[in-house]
Design an enzyme around this catalytic site. Sequence first.
Site, mmCIF file in Angstrom:
data_model
loop_
_atom_site.group_PDB
_atom_site.id
_atom_site.type_symbol
_atom_site.label_atom_id
_atom_site.label_comp_id
_atom_site.label_asym_id
_atom_site.label_seq_id
_atom_site.Cartn_x
_atom_site.Cartn_y
_atom_site.Cartn_z
ATOM 1 N N LYS A 98 -7.597 36.805 -12.494
ATOM 2 C CA LYS A 98 -8.134 37.720 -11.465
ATOM 3 C C LYS A 98 -9.341 37.125 -10.724
ATOM 4 C CE LYS A 98 -6.483 41.926 -13.681
ATOM 5 N NZ LYS A 98 -6.767 43.277 -14.137
ATOM 6 N N ASP A 138 -7.503 47.917 -9.375
ATOM 7 C CA ASP A 138 -7.879 48.381 -10.725
ATOM 8 C C ASP A 138 -8.988 49.436 -10.623
ATOM 9 O OD1 ASP A 138 -6.150 46.798 -12.239
ATOM 10 O OD2 ASP A 138 -7.588 45.161 -12.419
ATOM 11 N N GLY A 196 -16.608 42.159 -19.599
ATOM 12 C CA GLY A 196 -15.692 41.240 -18.920
ATOM 13 C C GLY A 196 -15.328 41.727 -17.529
HETATM 14 P P1 NDP Z 1 -12.245 39.984 -20.614
HETATM 15 O O1 NDP Z 1 -11.729 38.890 -21.481
HETATM 16 O O2 NDP Z 1 -12.811 39.658 -19.271
HETATM 17 O O3 NDP Z 1 -13.412 40.792 -21.435
HETATM 18 C C1 NDP Z 1 -13.185 41.256 -22.729
HETATM 19 C C2 NDP Z 1 -14.441 41.950 -23.260
HETATM 20 O O4 NDP Z 1 -14.112 42.506 -24.532
HETATM 21 C C3 NDP Z 1 -15.655 41.032 -23.483
HETATM 22 O O5 NDP Z 1 -16.827 41.745 -23.189
HETATM 23 C C4 NDP Z 1 -15.558 40.705 -24.978
HETATM 24 O O6 NDP Z 1 -16.807 40.432 -25.581
HETATM 25 C C5 NDP Z 1 -15.038 42.008 -25.515
HETATM 26 N N1 NDP Z 1 -14.263 41.903 -26.758
HETATM 27 C C6 NDP Z 1 -13.105 41.232 -26.941
HETATM 28 N N2 NDP Z 1 -12.681 41.393 -28.219
HETATM 29 C C7 NDP Z 1 -13.597 42.172 -28.838
HETATM 30 C C8 NDP Z 1 -13.722 42.688 -30.151
HETATM 31 N N3 NDP Z 1 -12.805 42.433 -31.087
HETATM 32 N N4 NDP Z 1 -14.785 43.448 -30.446
HETATM 33 C C9 NDP Z 1 -15.714 43.733 -29.510
HETATM 34 N N5 NDP Z 1 -15.678 43.271 -28.241
HETATM 35 C C10 NDP Z 1 -14.619 42.494 -27.907
HETATM 36 O O7 NDP Z 1 -11.038 41.030 -20.491
HETATM 37 P P2 NDP Z 1 -10.764 42.079 -19.319
HETATM 38 O O8 NDP Z 1 -12.022 42.800 -19.008
HETATM 39 O O9 NDP Z 1 -10.050 41.396 -18.202
HETATM 40 O O10 NDP Z 1 -9.686 43.075 -20.005
HETATM 41 C C11 NDP Z 1 -10.055 43.925 -21.058
HETATM 42 C C12 NDP Z 1 -8.915 44.888 -21.397
HETATM 43 O O11 NDP Z 1 -8.641 45.731 -20.287
HETATM 44 C C13 NDP Z 1 -7.585 44.219 -21.756
HETATM 45 O O12 NDP Z 1 -7.143 44.794 -22.972
HETATM 46 C C14 NDP Z 1 -6.662 44.588 -20.594
HETATM 47 O O13 NDP Z 1 -5.325 44.684 -21.010
HETATM 48 C C15 NDP Z 1 -7.235 45.940 -20.177
HETATM 49 N N6 NDP Z 1 -6.908 46.333 -18.784
HETATM 50 C C16 NDP Z 1 -6.239 47.513 -18.542
HETATM 51 C C17 NDP Z 1 -5.935 47.904 -17.242
HETATM 52 C C18 NDP Z 1 -5.168 49.187 -16.985
HETATM 53 O O14 NDP Z 1 -4.611 49.335 -15.890
HETATM 54 N N7 NDP Z 1 -5.118 50.126 -17.908
HETATM 55 C C19 NDP Z 1 -6.324 47.085 -16.077
HETATM 56 C C20 NDP Z 1 -7.066 45.900 -16.429
HETATM 57 C C21 NDP Z 1 -7.331 45.538 -17.738
HETATM 58 P P3 NDP Z 1 -17.485 38.937 -25.494
HETATM 59 O O15 NDP Z 1 -18.095 38.864 -24.123
HETATM 60 O O16 NDP Z 1 -18.509 38.966 -26.571
HETATM 61 O O17 NDP Z 1 -16.395 37.953 -25.718
#
Ligand code: NDP
Length: 260
Positions: free
Chosen positions: A61, A97, A120
């Site tokens: 993205k 989104d 994220g």
């Molecule tokens: P990113 O990889 O950009 O960010 C993920 C975030 O989650 C980071 O802040 C990361 O922390 C944190 N994280 C990951 N694993 C864990 C964990 N086990 N415990 C605590 N924190 C955690 O991902 P996106 O923001 O792009 O996507 C996130 C979710 O959103 C996905 O599951 C995606 O499928 C969903 N989504 C749903 C949509 C919908 O239409 N419903 C649309 C877009 C996304 P750190 O920075 O410390 O690594």
Amino acid sequence: MKIFTVIGDPIVHSKSTRMHNNALQVLKKDAIYTRYHLKNKAKLKEIVQKFDGANITIPFKEEAYKIADFCDESVKQIGSANTLINKDGKIYAYNTDYLGFLKAIENFFSIKNALILGAGGTAKALAYALKSINIEVAIANRSSVRFKNLNNYPCFLYDQLDLNTQFDLIINTTSAGLHDESLPCEERILKNIFQKTKYAFDVIYSRETSFLKLARENGLKIKDGMQMLLWQGVFAFELFLECQKTEEIYKAMEMALKLP
Ligand code: NDP
């Protein structure tokens, strides 16, 4: 015939193909919607140029924003795009989104402030969405590296959060709970916050996460990411086909998701 696609890695799980193809069929559009498994982000532009339009999913993205010739204001602010249109040799970028999220929370009333868990791309889109309707936003994450991309918002590590602050809405944008029973942060922290919170939202839509279950058990009104998924698809379809039949598109996409 127009050809659209969804590009990501992985891509096999994407529900966009069935949502869009059903809407194309119901609305009798001369178009198809495929999926494309891209490994190398350097090839994104070349691939997008082969289609009339593309939805872009994880992890491209941000790259989608970078390759665009023209960006919607939301894309510039969020720094990522999930919908690209290829027109007259130029790429136009949009972020549906954030619009999908705003539709999904339409029946959450009187929200003044919100806490977003995760820092994220999705957190950034949702923070922008909330700010656009004058809701105050705070962000919490397990690590601080990504806070530099969110400098318009107060950001906290989980154990730095003031647990006496009241948040009307709490949103999980982390991947915690996507494939397991984990929570985004310690249960103790969530339970404290939930005492004063009205609504909980999780962007994950494939299952009830431990986060949403805990929120429900603590009396919050909850919602998963299904409506957001549906609405981002509806808005992308409207852009692709220049078609404003919102209700019909929504119903066709909703029907597609109910099929086994
Ligand atoms: P990113 O990889 O950009 O960010 C993920 C975030 O989650 C980071 O802040 C990361 O922390 C944190 N994280 C990951 N694993 C864990 C964990 N086990 N415990 C605590 N924190 C955690 O991902 P996106 O923001 O792009 O996507 C996130 C979710 O959103 C996905 O599951 C995606 O499928 C969903 N989504 C749903 C949509 C919908 O239409 N419903 C649309 C877009 C996304 P750190 O920075 O410390 O690594």
